[in-house]
Design a protein around this motif. Structure first.
Motif, PDB file in Angstrom:
ATOM      1  N   ASN A  74       9.893 -20.002 -30.925  1.00  0.00           N
ATOM      2  CA  ASN A  74       9.926 -19.427 -29.585  1.00  0.00           C
ATOM      3  C   ASN A  74       8.982 -20.199 -28.658  1.00  0.00           C
ATOM      4  O   ASN A  74       8.459 -21.248 -29.037  1.00  0.00           O
ATOM      5  N   TYR A  75       8.757 -19.650 -27.465  1.00  0.00           N
ATOM      6  CA  TYR A  75       7.916 -20.358 -26.499  1.00  0.00           C
ATOM      7  C   TYR A  75       6.452 -20.420 -26.924  1.00  0.00           C
ATOM      8  O   TYR A  75       5.674 -21.189 -26.350  1.00  0.00           O
ATOM      9  N   GLU A  76       6.067 -19.636 -27.922  1.00  0.00           N
ATOM     10  CA  GLU A  76       4.710 -19.684 -28.462  1.00  0.00           C
ATOM     11  C   GLU A  76       4.618 -20.572 -29.691  1.00  0.00           C
ATOM     12  O   GLU A  76       3.616 -20.553 -30.407  1.00  0.00           O
ATOM     13  N   GLU A  77       5.704 -21.325 -29.935  1.00  0.00           N
ATOM     14  CA  GLU A  77       5.769 -22.252 -31.066  1.00  0.00           C
ATOM     15  C   GLU A  77       5.637 -21.531 -32.407  1.00  0.00           C
ATOM     16  O   GLU A  77       5.021 -22.030 -33.342  1.00  0.00           O
ATOM     17  N   LYS A  78       6.258 -20.353 -32.497  1.00  0.00           N
ATOM     18  CA  LYS A  78       6.212 -19.578 -33.741  1.00  0.00           C
ATOM     19  C   LYS A  78       7.619 -19.415 -34.297  1.00  0.00           C
ATOM     20  O   LYS A  78       8.566 -19.106 -33.563  1.00  0.00           O
ATOM     21  N   THR A  79       7.743 -19.616 -35.610  1.00  0.00           N
ATOM     22  CA  THR A  79       9.007 -19.362 -36.293  1.00  0.00           C
ATOM     23  C   THR A  79       9.138 -17.868 -36.564  1.00  0.00           C
ATOM     24  O   THR A  79       8.152 -17.121 -36.488  1.00  0.00           O
ATOM     25  N   PRO A  80      10.338 -17.376 -36.911  1.00  0.00           N
ATOM     26  CA  PRO A  80      10.496 -15.961 -37.239  1.00  0.00           C
ATOM     27  C   PRO A  80       9.589 -15.495 -38.376  1.00  0.00           C
ATOM     28  O   PRO A  80       9.031 -14.389 -38.315  1.00  0.00           O
ATOM     29  N   ALA A  81       9.419 -16.336 -39.405  1.00  0.00           N
ATOM     30  CA  ALA A  81       8.548 -15.957 -40.522  1.00  0.00           C
ATOM     31  C   ALA A  81       7.098 -15.814 -40.060  1.00  0.00           C
ATOM     32  O   ALA A  81       6.382 -14.909 -40.506  1.00  0.00           O
ATOM     33  N   MET A  82       6.672 -16.699 -39.177  1.00  0.00           N
ATOM     34  CA  MET A  82       5.313 -16.615 -38.651  1.00  0.00           C
ATOM     35  C   MET A  82       5.125 -15.340 -37.830  1.00  0.00           C
ATOM     36  O   MET A  82       4.078 -14.674 -37.913  1.00  0.00           O
ATOM     37  N   VAL A  83       6.141 -14.999 -37.052  1.00  0.00           N
ATOM     38  CA  VAL A  83       6.078 -13.765 -36.253  1.00  0.00           C
ATOM     39  C   VAL A  83       5.971 -12.551 -37.161  1.00  0.00           C
ATOM     40  O   VAL A  83       5.166 -11.642 -36.927  1.00  0.00           O
ATOM     41  N   PHE A  84       6.785 -12.533 -38.219  1.00  0.00           N
ATOM     42  CA  PHE A  84       6.779 -11.392 -39.133  1.00  0.00           C
ATOM     43  C   PHE A  84       5.408 -11.232 -39.801  1.00  0.00           C
ATOM     44  O   PHE A  84       4.857 -10.134 -39.857  1.00  0.00           O
ATOM     45  N   THR A  85       4.878 -12.337 -40.313  1.00  0.00           N
ATOM     46  CA  THR A  85       3.581 -12.273 -41.007  1.00  0.00           C
ATOM     47  C   THR A  85       2.472 -11.822 -40.068  1.00  0.00           C
ATOM     48  O   THR A  85       1.628 -10.998 -40.428  1.00  0.00           O
ATOM     49  N   GLU A  86       2.480 -12.346 -38.856  1.00  0.00           N
ATOM     50  CA  GLU A  86       1.435 -11.993 -37.884  1.00  0.00           C
ATOM     51  C   GLU A  86       1.550 -10.534 -37.448  1.00  0.00           C
ATOM     52  O   GLU A  86       0.547  -9.820 -37.370  1.00  0.00           O
ATOM     53  N   GLU A  87       2.778 -10.094 -37.183  1.00  0.00           N
ATOM     54  CA  GLU A  87       2.984  -8.728 -36.695  1.00  0.00           C
ATOM     55  C   GLU A  87       2.702  -7.682 -37.764  1.00  0.00           C
ATOM     56  O   GLU A  87       2.289  -6.562 -37.454  1.00  0.00           O
ATOM     57  N   HIS A  88       2.930  -8.022 -39.026  1.00  0.00           N
ATOM     58  CA  HIS A  88       2.829  -7.035 -40.107  1.00  0.00           C
ATOM     59  C   HIS A  88       1.576  -7.198 -40.960  1.00  0.00           C
ATOM     60  O   HIS A  88       1.482  -6.591 -42.030  1.00  0.00           O
ATOM     61  N   GLU A  89       0.653  -7.995 -40.495  1.00  0.00           N
ATOM     62  CA  GLU A  89      -0.557  -8.230 -41.283  1.00  0.00           C
ATOM     63  C   GLU A  89      -1.309  -6.930 -41.569  1.00  0.00           C
ATOM     64  O   GLU A  89      -1.680  -6.642 -42.712  1.00  0.00           O
ATOM     65  N   GLU A  90      -1.529  -6.134 -40.541  1.00  0.00           N
ATOM     66  CA  GLU A  90      -2.265  -4.880 -40.726  1.00  0.00           C
ATOM     67  C   GLU A  90      -1.452  -3.881 -41.538  1.00  0.00           C
ATOM     68  O   GLU A  90      -1.997  -3.139 -42.353  1.00  0.00           O
ATOM     69  N   LEU A  91      -0.135  -3.843 -41.315  1.00  0.00           N
ATOM     70  CA  LEU A  91       0.716  -2.918 -42.056  1.00  0.00           C
ATOM     71  C   LEU A  91       0.709  -3.242 -43.545  1.00  0.00           C
ATOM     72  O   LEU A  91       0.686  -2.332 -44.389  1.00  0.00           O
ATOM     73  N   VAL A  92       0.727  -4.519 -43.891  1.00  0.00           N
ATOM     74  CA  VAL A  92       0.681  -4.917 -45.303  1.00  0.00           C
ATOM     75  C   VAL A  92      -0.639  -4.485 -45.942  1.00  0.00           C
ATOM     76  O   VAL A  92      -0.670  -3.994 -47.079  1.00  0.00           O
ATOM     77  N   PHE A 122      11.427 -14.908 -23.707  1.00  0.00           N
ATOM     78  CA  PHE A 122      10.282 -15.528 -24.376  1.00  0.00           C
ATOM     79  C   PHE A 122      10.724 -16.516 -25.451  1.00  0.00           C
ATOM     80  O   PHE A 122       9.917 -16.959 -26.259  1.00  0.00           O
ATOM     81  N   GLY A 123      12.031 -16.813 -25.476  1.00  0.00           N
ATOM     82  CA  GLY A 123      12.542 -17.770 -26.436  1.00  0.00           C
ATOM     83  C   GLY A 123      12.743 -17.197 -27.822  1.00  0.00           C
ATOM     84  O   GLY A 123      12.943 -17.951 -28.788  1.00  0.00           O
ATOM     85  N   ASN A 124      12.698 -15.874 -27.956  1.00  0.00           N
ATOM     86  CA  ASN A 124      12.886 -15.240 -29.260  1.00  0.00           C
ATOM     87  C   ASN A 124      14.360 -15.070 -29.570  1.00  0.00           C
ATOM     88  O   ASN A 124      15.109 -14.507 -28.747  1.00  0.00           O
ATOM     89  N   ASN A 125      14.792 -15.542 -30.736  1.00  0.00           N
ATOM     90  CA  ASN A 125      16.136 -15.227 -31.186  1.00  0.00           C
ATOM     91  C   ASN A 125      16.115 -13.895 -31.923  1.00  0.00           C
ATOM     92  O   ASN A 125      15.076 -13.252 -32.053  1.00  0.00           O
ATOM     93  N   VAL A 126      17.252 -13.466 -32.427  1.00  0.00           N
ATOM     94  CA  VAL A 126      17.338 -12.140 -33.040  1.00  0.00           C
ATOM     95  C   VAL A 126      16.470 -12.041 -34.293  1.00  0.00           C
ATOM     96  O   VAL A 126      15.967 -10.963 -34.630  1.00  0.00           O
ATOM     97  N   LEU A 127      16.237 -13.158 -34.981  1.00  0.00           N
ATOM     98  CA  LEU A 127      15.400 -13.125 -36.179  1.00  0.00           C
ATOM     99  C   LEU A 127      13.921 -12.977 -35.794  1.00  0.00           C
ATOM    100  O   LEU A 127      13.151 -12.334 -36.509  1.00  0.00           O
ATOM    101  N   HIS A 128      13.529 -13.567 -34.668  1.00  0.00           N
ATOM    102  CA  HIS A 128      12.175 -13.344 -34.161  1.00  0.00           C
ATOM    103  C   HIS A 128      11.970 -11.856 -33.869  1.00  0.00           C
ATOM    104  O   HIS A 128      10.928 -11.270 -34.196  1.00  0.00           O
ATOM    105  N   LEU A 129      12.981 -11.229 -33.264  1.00  0.00           N
ATOM    106  CA  LEU A 129      12.882  -9.818 -32.902  1.00  0.00           C
ATOM    107  C   LEU A 129      12.856  -8.935 -34.146  1.00  0.00           C
ATOM    108  O   LEU A 129      12.184  -7.902 -34.173  1.00  0.00           O
ATOM    109  N   ALA A 130      13.589  -9.353 -35.186  1.00  0.00           N
ATOM    110  CA  ALA A 130      13.544  -8.608 -36.451  1.00  0.00           C
ATOM    111  C   ALA A 130      12.173  -8.734 -37.094  1.00  0.00           C
ATOM    112  O   ALA A 130      11.746  -7.857 -37.864  1.00  0.00           O
ATOM    113  N   GLY A 131      11.472  -9.814 -36.786  1.00  0.00           N
ATOM    114  CA  GLY A 131      10.143 -10.020 -37.351  1.00  0.00           C
ATOM    115  C   GLY A 131       9.050  -9.239 -36.651  1.00  0.00           C
ATOM    116  O   GLY A 131       7.925  -9.145 -37.154  1.00  0.00           O
ATOM    117  N   LYS A 132       9.373  -8.658 -35.492  1.00  0.00           N
ATOM    118  CA  LYS A 132       8.380  -7.860 -34.779  1.00  0.00           C
ATOM    119  C   LYS A 132       8.227  -6.488 -35.441  1.00  0.00           C
ATOM    120  O   LYS A 132       9.168  -5.962 -36.027  1.00  0.00           O
TER     121      LYS A 132
END
Length: 579
Positions: free
Chosen positions: A388-406, A341-351
């Motif tokens: 990544n292939y969704e045009e998201k940076t690692p920081a964007m992935v982290f914020t989106e994935e952790h919105e509810e957790l925050v 999906f075009g995710n590098n290791v920092l994208h995966l850390a942001g999940k």
């Protein structure tokens, strides 16, 4: 199967004529453990020994063996029954030995095998022999007893026999009987390369059992388990038994890997699944053994093109991450890899981590930030802006994935801080009232009458300390409540404030309890020795309550905020700035 052919055909088991109602007294007598009445009924009706007395077509011996508590009746029935009667099966095709294996009645099994050893190889309608039944139901002593009669049961060399054998060992692994599994694999080494019906090997089964390894039993994330482990370690017997189990587990894993790698080409396909599974599950012991015997395992990737290092990051397995990071000279190449999906290791850390490893959302958020910031330190600067292939940076992935957790972390911390503020205010009120109401009163000069008592000095000091610490804790919790609760604040600021506030609150609480004990000591004028005893009891009680309720939370706050970083050795410098 060889000399030990498993008998699948149903033995002669046609029930004699006679309704269940006729033998109901016999059924009840067995359940009530009334041997004399059983004898009387069997003497009056010779057919009672082979009659079906339950709707499941059980004989009296089936029932007696199945209870596990009437072996004196079992012995009597065995003396009266013929060998053919011992072969009778119930509705499910189970012989009396199968029933003994299912319930774990070893004493009954010994008596049965003495008379009719052939029953070891008689299978039920599901083609399961007693040994397998014992393994399915987790009866270790029964397995050990029956194994001596079934050493060659899976050794005919056919594919079907190997599948049955590997299924048996898999049952032993599921039941955590690793010593028996090791013993069986040593005698049947081909089982190491035999696949189960699911396509997995025994090594994969071990990789799915984190609890079998020290890394699974004492997770560094759970302080409570660490304390419990330390307490248990004091007991020599427990410590020795645990070490023995771990040695058997390690030996089993090493043996399986050794047998698999005898054929190097086959090893690549057979080691891939357990290696990636162990990395995902956090079983670094299996990861290490596989890398030692097959160094190319670090290049294994799953269906989504994620290697073991990336899986460790995704699942927050710091021990596996550190192990691969330190053992491999190609870490930078592993970090450069991207998934499908075009995710590098920092994208995966942001999940978001797949499992919650902490008791509160705030601590989980902190841990997620620690991982993201830690990985950010070791990747190339360009990876931070990589999309990544969704045009998201690692920081964007982290914020989106952790919105509810925050949001959950904010609510958790506000609720906890509010509760602690109320508790601290109550303590401050109580100790302030105690300060202006001196025990025993004052004399004409305004001096406390009991000021010469030893307990009075303790009362004065602890009361003052409790008042000051409760006020400080109120101020700290107020600073938490008025925080902005930004995503980044959960990394250090909020946990640190909350930890200090909780520490001050607990200090004020313990001090208040000591103050109360000293007040009672002064008012009832107990002797000095009794006063010291009373203080000791109060302190011990408070310490116990503290340990069981708030100490784990406080330790987690301090440990993961001020303690060592997630990464060690080669990469400890990457995270030190965050702490």
């Amino acid at each position: 199967m060889g000399e030990h052919t498993v008998i699948i055909e149903r033995a002669s088991s046609s029930p004699l004529q006679g309704g269940l109602k006729q033998y109901l007294p016999l059924y009840k007598a067995i359940l009530k453990r009334n041997l004399e009445y059983v004898k009387r009924l069997c003497e009056l009706d010779k057919r009672a020994l082979e009659a079906r007395i339950t709707v499941n077509l059980d004989t009296a011996l089936h029932v007696a063996v199945g209870t596990g508590k009437v072996n004196h009746i079992v012995k009597y029935l065995l003396t009266k029954m013929s060998k053919d009667q011992l072969k009778l099966k119930n509705k499910d095709g189970n012989t009396v030995l199968s029933i003994a294996a299912i319930v774990g009645n070893v004493k009954a099994a010994r008596e049965i095998v003495k008379i009719q050893p052939e029953l070891n190889n008689v299978a039920n309608d599901c083609e399961i022999v007693p040994l397998i039944e014992a393994a399915r139901n987790g009866h270790k002593e029964m397995i050990k007893y029956l194994m001596q009669f079934n050493r060659d049961i899976f050794k005919s060399g056919g594919e079907c026999d190997s599948i049955h054998g590997v299924s048996f060992v898999n049952l032993l692994i599921d039941a955590a009987f690793y010593d028996l599994a090791l013993e069986w694999v040593k005698d049947n080494r081909s089982l190491a390369t035999t696949e189960l019906d699911t396509g997995e090997t025994l090594l994969s089964a071990m990789a799915r059992k984190p609890s079998a390894f020290p890394s699974g039993r004492m997770d560094s994330y759970v302080i409570v388990e660490f304390v419990q482990f330390a307490v248990y370690a004091i007991l020599v017997t427990e410590k020795v038994n645990t070490a023995r189990i771990y040695n058997k587990v390690r030996e089993l894993v090493e043996l399986l890997c050794k047998e698999i790698t005898t054929d190097y080409e086959r090893a690549s396909s057979m080691l891939k699944r357990p290696f990636l599974l162990a990395a995902e599950s956090g079983v670094h012991e299996v990861v290490k053994v596989i890398i030692d015997v097959f160094p190319d395992a670090i290049w294994f990737v799953d269906a989504e093109n994620r290697n073991a290092l990336q899986l460790a990051v995704m699942n927050r397995r710091e021990k596996v991450f550190n192990l691969i990071y330190e053992m491999s000279d190609y870490t930078h190449l592993l970090l450069m890899s991207k998934d499908n999906f075009g995710n590098n290791v920092l994208h995966l850390a942001g999940k978001l981590a797949p499992q919650n490893q902490f008791c509160g959302a705030a601590l989980q958020t902190q841990h997620e930030l620690q991982w993201f910031k830690g990985i950010e330190k070791i990747v190339q600067p360009a990876y931070k802006k990589d999309k990544n292939y969704e045009e998201k940076t690692p920081a964007m992935v982290f914020t989106e994935e952790h919105e509810e957790l925050v949001k959950e972390g904010q609510k958790w911390m506000k609720d906890a801080a509010s509760s602690c503020t109320v508790a601290a205010a109550l303590i401050a009120t109580i100790v302030f009232a105690a300060a202006i109401t001196v025990p025993g009163g004052t004399d004409d000069d305004g001096r406390p009458i009991l000021s010469n008592e030893n307990s009075f000095g303790i009362f004065y000091n602890t009361n003052s300390f409790s008042l000051y610490t409760s006020i400080v804790s109120i101020l700290i919790f107020l600073s938490v409540l008025t925080s902005r609760f930004n995503e980044a604040d959960f990394l250090f600021v909020l946990p640190t404030r909350f930890g200090y506030g909780l520490f001050m609150l607990l200090c004020s609480l313990v001090s208040m309890m000591i103050t109360s004990a000293m007040t009672a000591s002064l008012m009832i004028s107990v002797r000095r020795g009794a006063g010291i005893t009373l203080v000791a009891i109060v302190i011990a009680f408070c310490a116990q309550m503290f340990t069981h309720t708030q100490f784990p939370l406080l330790m987690e706050l301090m440990f993961f905020t001020r303690g060592p970083s997630i990464y060690r050795n080669k990469c400890t410098h990457l995270y030190r700035d965050l702490n």
